[in-house]
Motif scaffolding. Structure first.
Motif, PDB file in Angstrom:
ATOM      1  N   ALA A   1     -55.682  30.706  50.616  1.00  0.00           N
ATOM      2  CA  ALA A   1     -57.073  30.633  51.065  1.00  0.00           C
ATOM      3  C   ALA A   1     -57.973  30.011  50.010  1.00  0.00           C
ATOM      4  O   ALA A   1     -58.918  29.282  50.327  1.00  0.00           O
ATOM      5  CB  ALA A   1     -57.580  32.027  51.425  1.00  0.00           C
ATOM      6  N   MET A   2     -57.675  30.278  48.724  1.00  0.00           N
ATOM      7  CA  MET A   2     -58.512  29.775  47.637  1.00  0.00           C
ATOM      8  C   MET A   2     -58.090  28.394  47.156  1.00  0.00           C
ATOM      9  O   MET A   2     -58.717  27.844  46.247  1.00  0.00           O
ATOM     10  CB  MET A   2     -58.463  30.752  46.457  1.00  0.00           C
ATOM     11  CG  MET A   2     -59.076  32.099  46.735  1.00  0.00           C
ATOM     12  SD  MET A   2     -59.003  33.150  45.260  1.00  0.00           S
ATOM     13  CE  MET A   2     -59.668  34.674  45.905  1.00  0.00           C
ATOM     14  N   SER A   3     -57.017  27.848  47.755  1.00  0.00           N
ATOM     15  CA  SER A   3     -56.475  26.562  47.280  1.00  0.00           C
ATOM     16  C   SER A   3     -56.279  26.610  45.764  1.00  0.00           C
ATOM     17  O   SER A   3     -56.652  25.679  45.037  1.00  0.00           O
ATOM     18  CB  SER A   3     -57.406  25.404  47.662  1.00  0.00           C
ATOM     19  OG  SER A   3     -57.580  25.352  49.060  1.00  0.00           O
ATOM     20  N   ALA A   4     -55.693  27.711  45.305  1.00  0.00           N
ATOM     21  CA  ALA A   4     -55.536  27.952  43.863  1.00  0.00           C
ATOM     22  C   ALA A   4     -54.364  27.142  43.316  1.00  0.00           C
ATOM     23  O   ALA A   4     -53.216  27.585  43.361  1.00  0.00           O
ATOM     24  CB  ALA A   4     -55.325  29.433  43.600  1.00  0.00           C
ATOM     25  N   GLU A   5     -54.656  25.958  42.839  1.00  0.00           N
ATOM     26  CA  GLU A   5     -53.615  25.063  42.321  1.00  0.00           C
ATOM     27  C   GLU A   5     -53.804  24.745  40.847  1.00  0.00           C
ATOM     28  O   GLU A   5     -53.135  23.870  40.308  1.00  0.00           O
ATOM     29  CB  GLU A   5     -53.609  23.760  43.138  1.00  0.00           C
ATOM     30  CG  GLU A   5     -53.329  23.955  44.622  1.00  0.00           C
ATOM     31  CD  GLU A   5     -51.959  24.546  44.901  1.00  0.00           C
ATOM     32  OE1 GLU A   5     -51.062  24.387  44.042  1.00  0.00           O
ATOM     33  OE2 GLU A   5     -51.784  25.184  45.959  1.00  0.00           O
ATOM     34  N   THR A   6     -54.726  25.429  40.201  1.00  0.00           N
ATOM     35  CA  THR A   6     -54.949  25.228  38.770  1.00  0.00           C
ATOM     36  C   THR A   6     -54.873  26.577  38.062  1.00  0.00           C
ATOM     37  O   THR A   6     -55.020  27.628  38.689  1.00  0.00           O
ATOM     38  CB  THR A   6     -56.331  24.609  38.500  1.00  0.00           C
ATOM     39  OG1 THR A   6     -57.360  25.489  39.007  1.00  0.00           O
ATOM     40  CG2 THR A   6     -56.456  23.253  39.180  1.00  0.00           C
ATOM     41  N   GLY A   7     -54.646  26.526  36.752  1.00  0.00           N
ATOM     42  CA  GLY A   7     -54.588  27.758  35.979  1.00  0.00           C
ATOM     43  C   GLY A   7     -53.286  27.884  35.222  1.00  0.00           C
ATOM     44  O   GLY A   7     -52.509  26.928  35.100  1.00  0.00           O
ATOM     45  N   HIS A   8     -53.018  29.071  34.742  1.00  0.00           N
ATOM     46  CA  HIS A   8     -51.850  29.325  33.904  1.00  0.00           C
ATOM     47  C   HIS A   8     -50.558  29.065  34.680  1.00  0.00           C
ATOM     48  O   HIS A   8     -50.381  29.549  35.801  1.00  0.00           O
ATOM     49  CB  HIS A   8     -51.881  30.768  33.417  1.00  0.00           C
ATOM     50  CG  HIS A   8     -51.006  31.015  32.234  1.00  0.00           C
ATOM     51  ND1 HIS A   8     -49.628  31.101  32.341  1.00  0.00           N
ATOM     52  CD2 HIS A   8     -51.296  31.188  30.911  1.00  0.00           C
ATOM     53  CE1 HIS A   8     -49.107  31.322  31.147  1.00  0.00           C
ATOM     54  NE2 HIS A   8     -50.097  31.377  30.260  1.00  0.00           N
ATOM     55  N   ALA A   9     -49.644  28.301  34.082  1.00  0.00           N
ATOM     56  CA  ALA A   9     -48.403  27.900  34.754  1.00  0.00           C
ATOM     57  C   ALA A   9     -47.547  29.105  35.133  1.00  0.00           C
ATOM     58  O   ALA A   9     -46.953  29.141  36.218  1.00  0.00           O
ATOM     59  CB  ALA A   9     -47.606  26.956  33.856  1.00  0.00           C
ATOM     60  N   PHE A  10     -47.479  30.100  34.250  1.00  0.00           N
ATOM     61  CA  PHE A  10     -46.671  31.284  34.543  1.00  0.00           C
ATOM     62  C   PHE A  10     -47.196  32.020  35.769  1.00  0.00           C
ATOM     63  O   PHE A  10     -46.427  32.447  36.636  1.00  0.00           O
ATOM     64  CB  PHE A  10     -46.649  32.229  33.340  1.00  0.00           C
ATOM     65  CG  PHE A  10     -45.958  33.539  33.616  1.00  0.00           C
ATOM     66  CD1 PHE A  10     -44.571  33.616  33.588  1.00  0.00           C
ATOM     67  CD2 PHE A  10     -46.695  34.678  33.911  1.00  0.00           C
ATOM     68  CE1 PHE A  10     -43.932  34.824  33.863  1.00  0.00           C
ATOM     69  CE2 PHE A  10     -46.054  35.878  34.182  1.00  0.00           C
ATOM     70  CZ  PHE A  10     -44.663  35.945  34.155  1.00  0.00           C
ATOM     71  N   LEU A  11     -48.516  32.163  35.852  1.00  0.00           N
ATOM     72  CA  LEU A  11     -49.115  32.840  37.000  1.00  0.00           C
ATOM     73  C   LEU A  11     -48.895  32.043  38.279  1.00  0.00           C
ATOM     74  O   LEU A  11     -48.655  32.621  39.346  1.00  0.00           O
ATOM     75  CB  LEU A  11     -50.612  33.054  36.753  1.00  0.00           C
ATOM     76  CG  LEU A  11     -50.981  33.940  35.566  1.00  0.00           C
ATOM     77  CD1 LEU A  11     -52.502  34.047  35.440  1.00  0.00           C
ATOM     78  CD2 LEU A  11     -50.359  35.335  35.708  1.00  0.00           C
ATOM     79  N   MET A  12     -48.953  30.728  38.169  1.00  0.00           N
ATOM     80  CA  MET A  12     -48.709  29.879  39.331  1.00  0.00           C
ATOM     81  C   MET A  12     -47.278  30.043  39.830  1.00  0.00           C
ATOM     82  O   MET A  12     -47.036  30.177  41.034  1.00  0.00           O
ATOM     83  CB  MET A  12     -48.968  28.414  38.965  1.00  0.00           C
ATOM     84  CG  MET A  12     -48.854  27.453  40.144  1.00  0.00           C
ATOM     85  SD  MET A  12     -50.166  27.680  41.360  1.00  0.00           S
ATOM     86  CE  MET A  12     -51.569  27.041  40.415  1.00  0.00           C
TER      87      MET A  12
END
Length: 359
Positions: free
Chosen positions: A27-38
């Motif tokens: 829903a948030m289109s969360a495609e950036t941030g910490h690689a491990f969390l991704m």
């Protein structure tokens, strides 16, 4: 039996948490941030929801146990009607819910339950064969129809859903959780529910079998993709190779069903063990209670969770860090709500409605 039931509730809670994480990310289109969390969030895609459906199959087995062990045809008919009612209610709620959340699983769930109503009296081995047949129908459909029809992959939007053709395709073939092959998880869960998981030997066999199946499936298709890519793309492009030979949720090829089903068994067996080992700890009891309200909390994570984020302008284009933080806050709130609610009521609000309808 108490430990067995609480073990399923624990697994249901974990499945819910995984679905919240995945759905918030989408829903948030969360495609950036910490690689491990991704990578962590990506790992749960298609796995948490598969566990959820397998657990629904186990639940169907418990609901139909009395009828299956009876020669009373009237009881069998009443049980079948009860499952049909549950299925139709899920279809209606899911379709109402779809405009708010296109990746809704409830209307698919409803069709899984309609299949369960038709087959719950079949023999144990037949359930496995039905699961295999449902799983294999999907690649046949892919040969006959265009899986990508109506999809906008950039936005993960399914067009023409409300047309007759679009809805049939979406529900049975190329939606988020289509009947073919996703109903295989439910029928497999029905088989799993008939196993005596109170016996440690059976648990051990299932756990080792699932672990070996998972490792073999993932490694085999990993090496197959590498071999095909090393061939220089003379037969297929890299995108086509990934599309057809990955173990990801889209498209739900047989290797995905086998891999996700195996991981569901591993989590379920682990939860049964943990429910015995740590049955007296508070956090375990809280998770049991959360699992009992999984349907209510599933709806709430869309209406309440995403609704609140949208109201403050933080629902779209967020980082994976913020997405996971939001998931953590919602899941913590869900646990607290479940504990407080069950102090005053026996079941969750939506769970109560389903009991009333089933009767």
């Amino acid at each position: 039996m108490k430990q067995r039931v609480t073990g399923y509730d624990l697994a249901r809670a974990l499945a819910l948490f995984g679905m919240v994480i995945v759905n918030f990310k989408v829903a948030m289109s969360a495609e950036t941030g910490h690689a491990f969390l991704m990578n962590f969030a990506t790992l749960l895609e298609g796995r948490a929801s598969a566990l959820f459906v397998v657990l629904a199959g186990v639940g169907v087995t418990f609901l139909t146990a009395k009828a299956r062990n009876s020669v009373d045809k009237t009881l069998v008919l009443k049980t079948r009607i009860s499952l049909v009612k549950r299925g139709l209610l899920l279809v209606v709620i899911g379709l109402i819910f779809t405009p708010m959340w296109e990746a809704d699983i409830l209307h698919f769930y409803g069709f899984y339950f309609l299949i369960a109503a038709a087959i719950f009296m079949v023999q144990e081995k037949s359930l496995l064969w039905i699961s295999i047949i449902i799983m294999l129908i999907f690649p046949v459909l892919m040969l006959l129809f265009n899986f990508e029809q109506n999809w906008d992959w950039d936005t993960l939007t399914y067009n023409n859903f409300w047309s007759v053709d679009g809805m049939i395709r979406h529900i049975f073939f190329n939606g988020f959780h289509p009947v073919f092959p996703w109903a295989a998880f439910l029928t497999f869960g029905m088989w799993l529910g008939r196993q005596d998981l109170s016996l440690k030997l059976i648990r051990k066999k299932l756990f080792l079998g699932a672990l070996i199946t998972l490792i073999v499936t993932e490694c085999s298709f990993y090496y197959l993709r590498n071999i095909l890519n090393d061939a220089g793309g003379s037969i297929m492009t890299a995108e086509e190779i990934t599309f057809l030979f990955s173990t990801s949720i889209i498209p739900p090829m047989p290797q995905y069903i086998i891999s996700a089903g195996s991981s569901a068994v591993l989590v379920l067996i682990a939860c049964l063990y943990l429910s015995e080992r740590f049955c007296e700890t508070k956090i375990t009891k809280y998770l049991y209670q959360t699992g009992q309200l999984s349907l209510t909390l599933y709806i709430a994570h869309i209406i309440v969770g995403m609704g609140f984020l949208e109201s403050i302008g933080r629902l779209e284009n967020q980082s994976i860090d913020f997405s996971l933080l939001s998931s953590l806050i919602f899941c913590t709130g869900g646990i607290a709500f479940s504990v407080v609610w069950l102090k005053y009521f026996d079941v969750g609000p939506l769970e109560w409605i389903f009991r009333k309808v089933a009767r």
